[in-house]
Each structure stands twice: as C-alpha cells, then as structure tokens.
Motif scaffolding. Structure first.
Motif, PDB file in Angstrom:
ATOM      1  N   ALA A 241      44.542  67.684  22.227  1.00  0.00           N
ATOM      2  CA  ALA A 241      45.241  68.973  22.169  1.00  0.00           C
ATOM      3  C   ALA A 241      46.170  69.112  23.381  1.00  0.00           C
ATOM      4  O   ALA A 241      47.307  69.576  23.261  1.00  0.00           O
ATOM      5  CB  ALA A 241      44.230  70.119  22.134  1.00  0.00           C
ATOM      6  N   ALA A 242      45.705  68.682  24.554  1.00  0.00           N
ATOM      7  CA  ALA A 242      46.521  68.764  25.767  1.00  0.00           C
ATOM      8  C   ALA A 242      47.761  67.878  25.633  1.00  0.00           C
ATOM      9  O   ALA A 242      48.857  68.258  26.054  1.00  0.00           O
ATOM     10  CB  ALA A 242      45.692  68.345  26.978  1.00  0.00           C
ATOM     11  N   ARG A 243      47.584  66.713  25.011  1.00  0.00           N
ATOM     12  CA  ARG A 243      48.736  65.825  24.825  1.00  0.00           C
ATOM     13  C   ARG A 243      49.743  66.448  23.864  1.00  0.00           C
ATOM     14  O   ARG A 243      50.955  66.311  24.043  1.00  0.00           O
ATOM     15  CB  ARG A 243      48.275  64.462  24.298  1.00  0.00           C
ATOM     16  N   ARG A 244      49.237  67.148  22.850  1.00  0.00           N
ATOM     17  CA  ARG A 244      50.153  67.816  21.916  1.00  0.00           C
ATOM     18  C   ARG A 244      50.919  68.934  22.623  1.00  0.00           C
ATOM     19  O   ARG A 244      52.084  69.157  22.356  1.00  0.00           O
ATOM     20  CB  ARG A 244      49.390  68.393  20.719  1.00  0.00           C
ATOM     21  N   LEU A 245      50.238  69.632  23.555  1.00  0.00           N
ATOM     22  CA  LEU A 245      50.926  70.677  24.318  1.00  0.00           C
ATOM     23  C   LEU A 245      52.068  70.068  25.124  1.00  0.00           C
ATOM     24  O   LEU A 245      53.084  70.698  25.377  1.00  0.00           O
ATOM     25  CB  LEU A 245      49.942  71.367  25.278  1.00  0.00           C
ATOM     26  N   ASN A 246      51.900  68.821  25.534  1.00  0.00           N
ATOM     27  CA  ASN A 246      52.924  68.122  26.291  1.00  0.00           C
ATOM     28  C   ASN A 246      54.007  67.543  25.397  1.00  0.00           C
ATOM     29  O   ASN A 246      54.863  66.795  25.861  1.00  0.00           O
ATOM     30  CB  ASN A 246      52.288  67.005  27.131  1.00  0.00           C
ATOM     31  N   GLY A 247      53.936  67.867  24.121  1.00  0.00           N
ATOM     32  CA  GLY A 247      55.010  67.471  23.217  1.00  0.00           C
ATOM     33  C   GLY A 247      54.765  66.198  22.436  1.00  0.00           C
ATOM     34  O   GLY A 247      55.616  65.769  21.661  1.00  0.00           O
ATOM     35  N   GLU A 248      53.609  65.570  22.625  1.00  0.00           N
ATOM     36  CA  GLU A 248      53.332  64.349  21.873  1.00  0.00           C
ATOM     37  C   GLU A 248      52.954  64.682  20.440  1.00  0.00           C
ATOM     38  O   GLU A 248      52.328  65.704  20.178  1.00  0.00           O
ATOM     39  CB  GLU A 248      52.162  63.583  22.510  1.00  0.00           C
ATOM     40  N   THR A 249      53.324  63.817  19.519  1.00  0.00           N
ATOM     41  CA  THR A 249      52.912  63.999  18.129  1.00  0.00           C
ATOM     42  C   THR A 249      51.772  63.035  17.844  1.00  0.00           C
ATOM     43  O   THR A 249      51.948  61.828  17.894  1.00  0.00           O
ATOM     44  CB  THR A 249      54.082  63.721  17.167  1.00  0.00           C
ATOM     45  N   LEU A 250      50.599  63.588  17.603  1.00  0.00           N
ATOM     46  CA  LEU A 250      49.422  62.767  17.316  1.00  0.00           C
ATOM     47  C   LEU A 250      48.827  63.227  16.003  1.00  0.00           C
ATOM     48  O   LEU A 250      48.840  64.410  15.702  1.00  0.00           O
ATOM     49  CB  LEU A 250      48.352  62.962  18.403  1.00  0.00           C
ATOM     50  N   PRO A 251      48.286  62.305  15.218  1.00  0.00           N
ATOM     51  CA  PRO A 251      47.603  62.745  14.004  1.00  0.00           C
ATOM     52  C   PRO A 251      46.327  63.510  14.374  1.00  0.00           C
ATOM     53  O   PRO A 251      45.650  63.162  15.342  1.00  0.00           O
ATOM     54  CB  PRO A 251      47.261  61.430  13.290  1.00  0.00           C
ATOM     55  N   VAL A 252      46.049  64.594  13.629  1.00  0.00           N
ATOM     56  CA  VAL A 252      44.843  65.376  13.923  1.00  0.00           C
ATOM     57  C   VAL A 252      43.638  64.724  13.266  1.00  0.00           C
ATOM     58  O   VAL A 252      43.654  64.407  12.079  1.00  0.00           O
ATOM     59  CB  VAL A 252      44.984  66.831  13.429  1.00  0.00           C
ATOM     60  N   ASN A 253      42.623  64.518  14.058  1.00  0.00           N
ATOM     61  CA  ASN A 253      41.399  63.905  13.579  1.00  0.00           C
ATOM     62  C   ASN A 253      40.445  64.993  13.073  1.00  0.00           C
ATOM     63  O   ASN A 253      39.941  65.785  13.857  1.00  0.00           O
ATOM     64  CB  ASN A 253      40.778  63.124  14.742  1.00  0.00           C
ATOM     65  N   VAL A 254      40.251  65.064  11.759  1.00  0.00           N
ATOM     66  CA  VAL A 254      39.319  66.062  11.217  1.00  0.00           C
ATOM     67  C   VAL A 254      37.900  65.518  11.366  1.00  0.00           C
ATOM     68  O   VAL A 254      37.587  64.472  10.827  1.00  0.00           O
ATOM     69  CB  VAL A 254      39.609  66.369   9.734  1.00  0.00           C
ATOM     70  N   PRO A 255      37.030  66.220  12.127  1.00  0.00           N
ATOM     71  CA  PRO A 255      35.677  65.712  12.338  1.00  0.00           C
ATOM     72  C   PRO A 255      34.970  65.493  11.003  1.00  0.00           C
ATOM     73  O   PRO A 255      35.083  66.309  10.096  1.00  0.00           O
ATOM     74  CB  PRO A 255      34.989  66.825  13.133  1.00  0.00           C
ATOM     75  N   GLY A 256      34.272  64.385  10.897  1.00  0.00           N
ATOM     76  CA  GLY A 256      33.471  64.146   9.704  1.00  0.00           C
ATOM     77  C   GLY A 256      34.213  63.484   8.567  1.00  0.00           C
ATOM     78  O   GLY A 256      33.636  63.197   7.526  1.00  0.00           O
ATOM     79  N   GLU A 257      35.511  63.230   8.748  1.00  0.00           N
ATOM     80  CA  GLU A 257      36.239  62.587   7.649  1.00  0.00           C
ATOM     81  C   GLU A 257      35.810  61.143   7.498  1.00  0.00           C
ATOM     82  O   GLU A 257      35.783  60.607   6.406  1.00  0.00           O
ATOM     83  CB  GLU A 257      37.749  62.679   7.891  1.00  0.00           C
ATOM     84  N   ARG A 258      35.495  60.509   8.658  1.00  0.00           N
ATOM     85  CA  ARG A 258      34.874  59.192   8.580  1.00  0.00           C
ATOM     86  C   ARG A 258      33.389  59.466   8.647  1.00  0.00           C
ATOM     87  O   ARG A 258      32.811  59.574   9.709  1.00  0.00           O
ATOM     88  CB  ARG A 258      35.324  58.353   9.773  1.00  0.00           C
ATOM     89  N   ARG A 259      32.784  59.637   7.474  1.00  0.00           N
ATOM     90  CA  ARG A 259      31.444  60.172   7.446  1.00  0.00           C
ATOM     91  C   ARG A 259      30.383  59.140   7.791  1.00  0.00           C
ATOM     92  O   ARG A 259      30.452  58.001   7.370  1.00  0.00           O
ATOM     93  CB  ARG A 259      31.134  60.747   6.069  1.00  0.00           C
ATOM     94  N   GLY A 260      29.397  59.610   8.543  1.00  0.00           N
ATOM     95  CA  GLY A 260      28.260  58.756   8.860  1.00  0.00           C
ATOM     96  C   GLY A 260      27.188  58.914   7.803  1.00  0.00           C
ATOM     97  O   GLY A 260      27.441  59.423   6.704  1.00  0.00           O
ATOM     98  N   PHE A 261      25.998  58.521   8.140  1.00  0.00           N
ATOM     99  CA  PHE A 261      24.875  58.562   7.219  1.00  0.00           C
ATOM    100  C   PHE A 261      24.634  59.964   6.663  1.00  0.00           C
ATOM    101  O   PHE A 261      24.597  60.185   5.457  1.00  0.00           O
ATOM    102  CB  PHE A 261      23.632  58.041   7.941  1.00  0.00           C
ATOM    103  N   PHE A 262      24.543  60.954   7.553  1.00  0.00           N
ATOM    104  CA  PHE A 262      24.262  62.323   7.121  1.00  0.00           C
ATOM    105  C   PHE A 262      25.415  62.897   6.332  1.00  0.00           C
ATOM    106  O   PHE A 262      25.238  63.574   5.326  1.00  0.00           O
ATOM    107  CB  PHE A 262      23.958  63.206   8.325  1.00  0.00           C
ATOM    108  N   GLY A 263      26.604  62.595   6.775  1.00  0.00           N
ATOM    109  CA  GLY A 263      27.803  63.072   6.088  1.00  0.00           C
ATOM    110  C   GLY A 263      27.813  62.605   4.646  1.00  0.00           C
ATOM    111  O   GLY A 263      28.175  63.346   3.738  1.00  0.00           O
ATOM    112  N   LYS A 264      27.382  61.362   4.414  1.00  0.00           N
ATOM    113  CA  LYS A 264      27.403  60.818   3.064  1.00  0.00           C
ATOM    114  C   LYS A 264      26.409  61.559   2.169  1.00  0.00           C
ATOM    115  O   LYS A 264      26.687  61.903   1.043  1.00  0.00           O
ATOM    116  CB  LYS A 264      27.053  59.325   3.101  1.00  0.00           C
TER     117      LYS A 264
END
Lengths: 271, 92
Positions: A241-264
């Motif tokens: 988030a701090a890097r985005r404030l500095n003007g960088e464009t980064l893809p947002v990582n949605v927590p849980g999209e790469r699901r682990g055991f429980f997520g599945k």
C-alpha cells in the motif's frame, strides 16, 4: 513540500490508528521523512500503538495553544530515524483544536516532512473534519461489513464537500484500504467480497489487509506491524500500500485467492 | 446437528450487498436534511393539523424505501368532533 494524508473511516474500531502507524512506518522504512499526527483529542491511542506512550511531554493542543514549540512536541521513533509522532492531548476536549491552529501546524509540518499522516478520530464531528480539512490524499479505512461500508460512504461525501481541496474545486484523491479481511468467511459467502465493497464505494483500492493475529501482537508490543514483523501477511500488504502511495502500480493481492488446505474445504461451500 | 446447520446456511453476503446498495442510493440522493419523504411527512401532518386536531397517538406514519420507489403511508384517525374542536380552539 510534503503530502498530507488523512486516514479516516467514520466508524470506530476499523483500524485507522493501526493503519496510520503501519503505513507511516512503511513509508519511513523506505527512507522518507514521515510524521504521524493523532487528531483524536481526549482518546489518544497512536502513542500506545507506536510504543511512545511514556515519552509524551507536549501534544498537538499544546502546540496550537502556543504552550510548546512544534519541535518540542514531536517524538522521534526509537527504531526508525525518519519516523515522528505528534501525539494528541489526552486531557483536553476537542474544542481546543482550532481551524487556524491546525492549519498552521500542518503548514509547518509540510515544510519538513515528505508525508504528514493525520490519524482521524471516529465520527464526523470537529476532530474528524479538522483532520481531513487540509488533506491532499484520503485513505478510507473500511471493514467488509455493512455498518462500516455505510459510514465510509458518508465520509467520502464529506471528503468531497468539506475539505479545502473540495471547496477550491480541486479533486480529492481517495483510496480504499480494506482491513480485517477474512478470506475464509468471504469465500463462504458470509462476508462482503472485495469487489462488492469496491462496487458500492467506487474509489480505487489501496490495499487489502487480512485479519491477523500479527496485528494484535504488534499493538501489544507497541510497534507498527511493518516494524514488528516485516514478513507477516498484514505487514506485506501495508508495504505494498505504501508503494502504491508512492505512485507504483502493483497488482492487488486478494488474501485467500491462492487457497490453502482450509480455504479449499470452506471455499467450495460458497460456490 | 448444530454443525450441520452451520455448514448448510445460505451465504449472507449477497443480502448485505443488496441492503447497502438500496440504502446508499437513498442516502446519496438526500443532501443534508433535505430528505424528501421526511419533508412530505411533516408538511402533510401540518396541513391536516390546520383543519383537525390530531391526536399524536392516533397517527401512524409508515415509510418503505425500495430500490426504485419509496412509499409513504399516513394513517390518521379523525374523530367526529375533531373539526368542531379545532374551530373552537382557533376562536379562543
């Protein structure tokens, strides 16, 4: 000239203070000179979250009333050379914050710091409106929960009408910081999804901070989460988030999209 | 048994999303206090009060905010002697 950021939400307890401390530290860890200003007069907590509660001598109200110089009230972080805190007063009420006084303090801080982060109190009263008044950028902290989203919507309305930028016909830059996001609940369909909140509030996303024990742990220790454990999930999200404030464009990582055991296991239920 | 219910519950997030969308559409449309439905309610009651004495306990105002339209239902009990009472009061 530094940039003034207000961290606001309307609703209490969504993570304004935690986020102010974490983002302030993340920006300072990058080498920028940062001051975090607590506007919650009467209920200050930023000093506690940043581990400086025993070093407060003068506060924002003292400076505004002319009882202390700005340099006397600023507390330098023990871990980061470029991070400073301007605490709020614990004893006086918020009527002691005058519009002119706040304006002077912010103008002085802008000259010496790269970032001035104003930690707003909850609500839409004087403290909150003064915290947002001089901002160039607003970070709206929201939990994926109905009352928080409603209050954020109200705050966005105020940002577009009651700030200096709005009154001068300029555009107020607003970002959404989604905090306490629980990927398991969202997958199960029992928590508003990132896209739901984005569609309703329609402001750009600065980051998603997952609900995590690491945040509580950091505040127990009196350390911004980005300093307490730079490798944990919420800290990484704040760094991005701090890097985005500095003007960088980064893809947002949605927590849980790469699901682990429980997520599945739980994820299937939502489909 | 409880665990089974826990897993078979339908998701609640869609309801949250829909409720918010309807609510915020209304809240964004009303700037400050200029809530149209509230204004209508107050003015309707004021007009009726000019002609009959209204007993506040006998007035029911119901409002329903929908996605496209809102409805306002004002239900007032008018006793037989209400008009007489009101004129007498005015004359006094």
């Amino acid at each position: 000239m530094g940039k003034v950021i207000v961290v606001t939400s309307g609703k209490g307890g969504v993570g304004k203070t935690t986020s102010s401390a974490a983002l302030g530290a993340a920006l300072a860890q990058n080498g920028d000179k940062v001051v975090v200003v607590d506007f919650d007069v009467g209920l200050r907590n930023l000093d506690l979250v940043m581990g400086a509660e025993r070093r407060v001598v003068y506060d924002l109200v003292n400076v505004i009333q002319g009882e202390a110089k700005l340099t006397q009230a600023l507390i330098r972080d023990k871990r980061l050379e470029t991070l400073y805190l301007l605490p709020a007063s614990q004893t006086r009420d918020k009527d002691n914050l005058t519009s002119e006084g706040v304006e002077k303090v912010i103008a002085a801080l802008k000259k010496t710091f790269d970032w001035v982060i104003c930690d707003s109190p909850a609500g839409i009263e004087r403290g909150a409106t003064l915290a947002m008044r001089h901002a160039d950028i607003a970070i709206v902290v929201t939990n994926p929960e109905v009352s928080s989203v409603r209050d954020s919507d109200r705050i966005i309305g105020l940002l577009d009408s009651k700030t200096l930028r709005a009154e001068n016909g300029e555009r107020m830059e607003k970002h959404l910081l989604l905090t306490r996001y629980d990927p398991v609940r969202a997958q199960r369909g029992d928590m508003l999804k990132v896209d739901d909140v984005l569609e309703i509030l329609s402001i750009p996303l600065l980051g998603i901070i997952p609900e995590s024990m690491d945040v509580l742990r950091a505040s127990n220790l009196g350390s911004p989460v980005t300093l307490a454990d730079g490798k944990c999930a919420p800290a990484m999200a704040y760094f991005d988030a701090a890097r985005r404030l500095n003007g960088e464009t980064l893809p947002v990582n949605v927590p849980g999209e790469r699901r682990g055991f429980f997520g599945k296991i739980f994820g299937r239920k939502a489909a | 048994m409880n665990l089974l219910r826990f897993f078979s519950r339908p998701p609640s997030a869609p309801a949250a999303r829909e409720r918010l969308q309807v609510l915020l559409a209304h809240e964004r449309a009303t700037v400050g206090d200029s809530d149209l439905v509230t204004k209508l309610r107050d003015e309707i009651l004021a007009v009726i009060a000019r002609h009959v004495q209204i007993d506040n306990d006998k007035v029911s105002v119901k409002m329903e905010r929908g996605a496209k339209v809102s409805t306002l239902a004002v239900d007032i009990e008018i006793p037989l002697d209400a008009a007489r009472k009101a004129t007498r009061k005015k004359a006094a």
